[in-house]
Design an enzyme around this catalytic site. Structure first.
Site, PDB file in Angstrom:
ATOM      1  N   THR A   1      -4.921  17.079 -17.357  1.00 34.92           N
ATOM      2  CA  THR A   1      -4.952  15.698 -17.827  1.00 34.92           C
ATOM      3  C   THR A   1      -6.106  14.986 -17.139  1.00 34.92           C
ATOM      4  O   THR A   1      -6.425  15.288 -15.984  1.00 34.92           O
ATOM      5  CB  THR A   1      -3.590  14.994 -17.587  1.00 34.92           C
TER       6      THR A   1
ATOM      7  N   GLU B   1     -14.973  17.044 -19.082  1.00 31.67           N
ATOM      8  CA  GLU B   1     -13.932  16.765 -20.084  1.00 31.67           C
ATOM      9  C   GLU B   1     -13.561  15.277 -20.046  1.00 31.67           C
ATOM     10  O   GLU B   1     -13.434  14.627 -21.078  1.00 31.67           O
ATOM     11  CB  GLU B   1     -12.720  17.646 -19.801  1.00 31.67           C
TER      12      GLU B   1
ATOM     13  N   ALA C   1      -2.658  21.902 -20.391  1.00 28.35           N
ATOM     14  CA  ALA C   1      -2.825  22.432 -19.035  1.00 28.35           C
ATOM     15  C   ALA C   1      -3.480  21.465 -18.056  1.00 28.35           C
ATOM     16  O   ALA C   1      -3.379  21.659 -16.854  1.00 28.35           O
ATOM     17  CB  ALA C   1      -3.614  23.739 -19.085  1.00 28.35           C
TER      18      ALA C   1
HETATM   19  N1  LIG Z   1       1.905  17.358 -32.886  1.00 32.62           N
HETATM   20  C1  LIG Z   1       1.817  17.855 -31.649  1.00 32.62           C
HETATM   21  C2  LIG Z   1       0.698  18.638 -31.292  1.00 32.62           C
HETATM   22  C3  LIG Z   1       0.656  19.119 -29.981  1.00 32.62           C
HETATM   23  N2  LIG Z   1       1.665  18.857 -29.119  1.00 32.62           N
HETATM   24  C4  LIG Z   1       1.591  19.342 -27.741  1.00 32.62           C
HETATM   25  O1  LIG Z   1       0.651  18.554 -27.056  1.00 32.62           O
HETATM   26  C5  LIG Z   1       0.151  19.269 -25.949  1.00 32.62           C
HETATM   27  C6  LIG Z   1      -1.303  19.059 -25.765  1.00 32.62           C
HETATM   28  O2  LIG Z   1      -1.978  19.370 -26.899  1.00 32.62           O
HETATM   29  P1  LIG Z   1      -3.557  19.335 -26.881  1.00 32.62           P
HETATM   30  O3  LIG Z   1      -4.050  18.016 -26.518  1.00 32.62           O
HETATM   31  O4  LIG Z   1      -4.022  19.946 -28.146  1.00 32.62           O
HETATM   32  O5  LIG Z   1      -3.825  20.314 -25.604  1.00 32.62           O
HETATM   33  P2  LIG Z   1      -4.967  21.389 -25.401  1.00 32.62           P
HETATM   34  O6  LIG Z   1      -6.262  20.771 -25.769  1.00 32.62           O
HETATM   35  O7  LIG Z   1      -4.616  22.641 -26.091  1.00 32.62           O
HETATM   36  O8  LIG Z   1      -4.873  21.644 -23.815  1.00 32.62           O
HETATM   37  P3  LIG Z   1      -5.946  21.363 -22.653  1.00 32.62           P
HETATM   38  O9  LIG Z   1      -6.683  20.122 -23.024  1.00 32.62           O
HETATM   39  O10 LIG Z   1      -5.139  21.181 -21.416  1.00 32.62           O
HETATM   40  O11 LIG Z   1      -6.821  22.565 -22.578  1.00 32.62           O
HETATM   41  C7  LIG Z   1       0.592  20.696 -26.121  1.00 32.62           C
HETATM   42  O12 LIG Z   1       1.649  20.883 -25.209  1.00 32.62           O
HETATM   43  C8  LIG Z   1       1.108  20.767 -27.521  1.00 32.62           C
HETATM   44  O13 LIG Z   1       2.164  21.669 -27.620  1.00 32.62           O
HETATM   45  C9  LIG Z   1       2.738  18.056 -29.495  1.00 32.62           C
HETATM   46  O14 LIG Z   1       3.645  17.809 -28.693  1.00 32.62           O
HETATM   47  N3  LIG Z   1       2.808  17.583 -30.760  1.00 32.62           N
HETATM   48 CA   LIG Z   2      -7.542  19.129 -24.804  1.00 29.19          CA
END
Ligand SMILES: Nc1ccn([C@@H]2O[C@H](COP(=O)(O)OP(=O)(O)OP(=O)(O)O)[C@@H](O)[C@H]2O)c(=O)n1
Ligand SMILES: [Ca+2]
Length: 495
Positions: A205, A173, A203
């Site tokens: 970073t 990743e 989840a």
């Molecule tokens: N406009 C947005 C879109 C998303 N989020 C938040 O940003 C975080 C991370 O989003 P993302 O990068 O999409 O995480 P994922 O890919 O889903 O998680 P991971 O990479 O850990 O699997 C989440 O807490 C989501 O609620 C936010 O605050 N504002």
């Molecule tokens: Ca992600």
């Protein structure tokens, strides 16, 4: 005999000048056609690839396109379209796994429309799941396998070339995010200094950058040879340090067994929500850190007190700096060389810092602005941002504090290095994230050695075409003038 000689003399094909002009015209036509064919052999014919980013908080479908047969030319792959899957991430479907696959329907139908039908069969589809699925696999591997089978079964029904659904490692990743930002910045091809990549998910970073120092721990070291250059890259993925899991850790740390109320400095004054203990202690990120002994069920009231300084101390406790077996560590005993060069910080780094208007602020200004922002009453905040989802809005005080702490105290970005961090969403129309790098790698679109350059640079091609066109026109005019001389006309009549 005399007649034949006369005819020979009058026939234009026996004049050296006319033969010469005709040969030139033929050569010019051949040159024009050849140049056009070689240069434009596949112009405007695109190929496509689909990558599904099955993140912990949501799934996004990315469609990429590139000119056919120019696959190894750098900077050719671009994002054509994205689609956000409605609902939560695929790991949340562990209680009804068949719905995981079905959740992808709308976006996959959209992909069918966006990609020309005749290309469907040769369009690869990849699904990569990240930290949400890593956590589910930790808790129950059978369930995570079932969720993956569900999305696999669903994707295989589509006419595209299915290439697999798997949980990618934290290392992958980080590395693919780094490849994406540097590919989009054209750094590989031009042998420019690379930029580091900072990705904050729900989840986990990731931090990834090229370091001139030795990477002491083998698990954090990756070597790439791209376009004829060697790169020694440092990468680390912190599971449970995405912003949603970090919040759960922070709540668990403040909750004492039996508590029915939590006074939280990271939430605005006036914020008042009833939450289940399970929503906090049910996460493997919390149980692993020693969750409160009782009660794993029941509710507690989450009350905001809006104090940035206290919030900062609570968040700092999530980063353990007490042990380090290496020359230097970031936190939790993980080796990290000092940060070097410029960085692109994307996903939640961007969402949060953009909302808080901190993308170009100094570290000191950012801290000061967080003090002001966190102290605003919840009712006022809600009124000021009516269009923002309440769940996101409630968490920006925590998220902003978490990001500043992670970058400053976790990764060691000092005030002087703060301006080296660029909070970005896109580079040249394509999203920063791991998906593009993943596809480029799996389709072998970044060669180890520099590929051949195109037959002509575009400017050279245009110049040659223009010159030959001018020459051809001049020759045609000249020929026309010669052939239409009265002598020519007469001789034709005799024949
Ligand atoms: N406009 C947005 C879109 C998303 N989020 C938040 O940003 C975080 C991370 O989003 P993302 O990068 O999409 O995480 P994922 O890919 O889903 O998680 P991971 O990479 O850990 O699997 C989440 O807490 C989501 O609620 C936010 O605050 N504002
Ligand atoms: Ca992600």
């Amino acid at each position: 005999m005399a007649d034949q000689r006369e005819m020979k003399e009058k026939s234009p094909w026996h004049r050296p000048l006319i033969i010469f002009i005709t040969v030139l015209i033929v050569l010019a036509i051949i040159a024009l056609v050849t140049t056009a064919v070689v240069q434009n052999r596949t112009l405007q014919k695109y190929k496509y690839g689909i990558v599904l980013d099955a993140g912990s908080s949501h799934t996004a479908v990315y469609i990429y396109e590139w000119p056919a047969e120019k696959e190894n030319n750098t900077g050719m792959v671009q994002q054509k379209h994205t689609c956000d899957v409605k609902g939560k991430g695929i790991s949340s479907y562990y209680t009804s796994v068949e719905k995981a696959g079905l959740s992808l329907r709308d976006c996959m139908e959209e992909a069918k429309e966006k990609i020309p039908t005749w290309r469907h069969r040769e369009t690869p589809v990849y699904l990569g799941a990240t930290a949400g699925m890593r956590l589910l696999r930790k808790m129950n591997e059978t369930l995570s396998d079932q969720v993956l089978s569900s999305v696999e079964g669903f994707l295989q029904v589509y006419p595209f070339m299915y290439q697999g659904a798997r949980i990618i490692s934290g290392q992958e990743e980080g590395a693919y995010g780094w490849i994406t930002v540097n590919y989009l910045s054209d750094n590989f091809h031009r042998a420019l200094p690379t930029i580091g990549a900072l990705d904050l998910g729900g989840a986990s970073t990731q931090i990834t950058f090229v370091s001139r120092r030795e990477v002491e721990s083998p698990e954090n070291s990756i070597h790439f040879r791209l376009y004829g250059n060697d790169y020694d890259v440092y990468t680390h993925s912190f599971l449970c340090y995405g912003k949603d899991q970090a919040l759960k850790q922070a709540l668990a740390q403040q909750l004492k067994p039996g508590d029915t109320q939590l006074h939280d400095p990271c939430f605005h004054r006036g914020y008042n929500q009833t939450k289940t203990w399970e929503s906090v202690t049910g996460s493997p990120c919390v149980s692993a850190q020693g969750s409160p002994a009782s009660p794993p069920h029941g509710n507690f009231t989450h009350l905001g007190t809006g104090n940035a300084a206290l919030c900062r101390s609570a968040v700092r406790r999530l980063f353990n700096s007490s042990h380090c077996q290496w020359g230097r560590c970031s936190f939790n005993g993980v080796f990290q060389p000092p940060v070097e060069g410029t960085f692109g910080a994307f996903s939640a780094f961007y969402f949060v810092m953009n909302f808080l208007n901190l993308t170009s602020a100094t570290l000191e200004d950012s801290k000061e602005k967080m003090v002001q922002y966190c102290s605003r009453p919840w009712a006022e905040v809600k009124l000021s941002y009516p269009s923002i989802k309440e769940k996101y809005l409630a968490e920006y005080c925590f998220s902003g504090t978490y990001i500043l702490t992670l970058l400053e105290n976790g990764y060691n970005f000092t005030s002087g290095k703060w301006s080296d961090i660029n909070f970005i969403k896109k580079i040249g129309g394509s999203d920063a994230g791991w998906t593009l790098g993943y596809m480029l790698n799996l389709t072998n679109m970044i060669p180890a050695e520099a590929p051949d350059t195109p037959p002509l640079p575009h400017a050279g091609y245009v110049t040659i075409m223009a010159l030959f066109s001018l020459l051809l026109t001049a020759l045609l005019l000249l020929a026309c003038k010669l052939f239409s001389r009265p002598a020519c006309t007469q001789s034709k009549q005799i024949i």
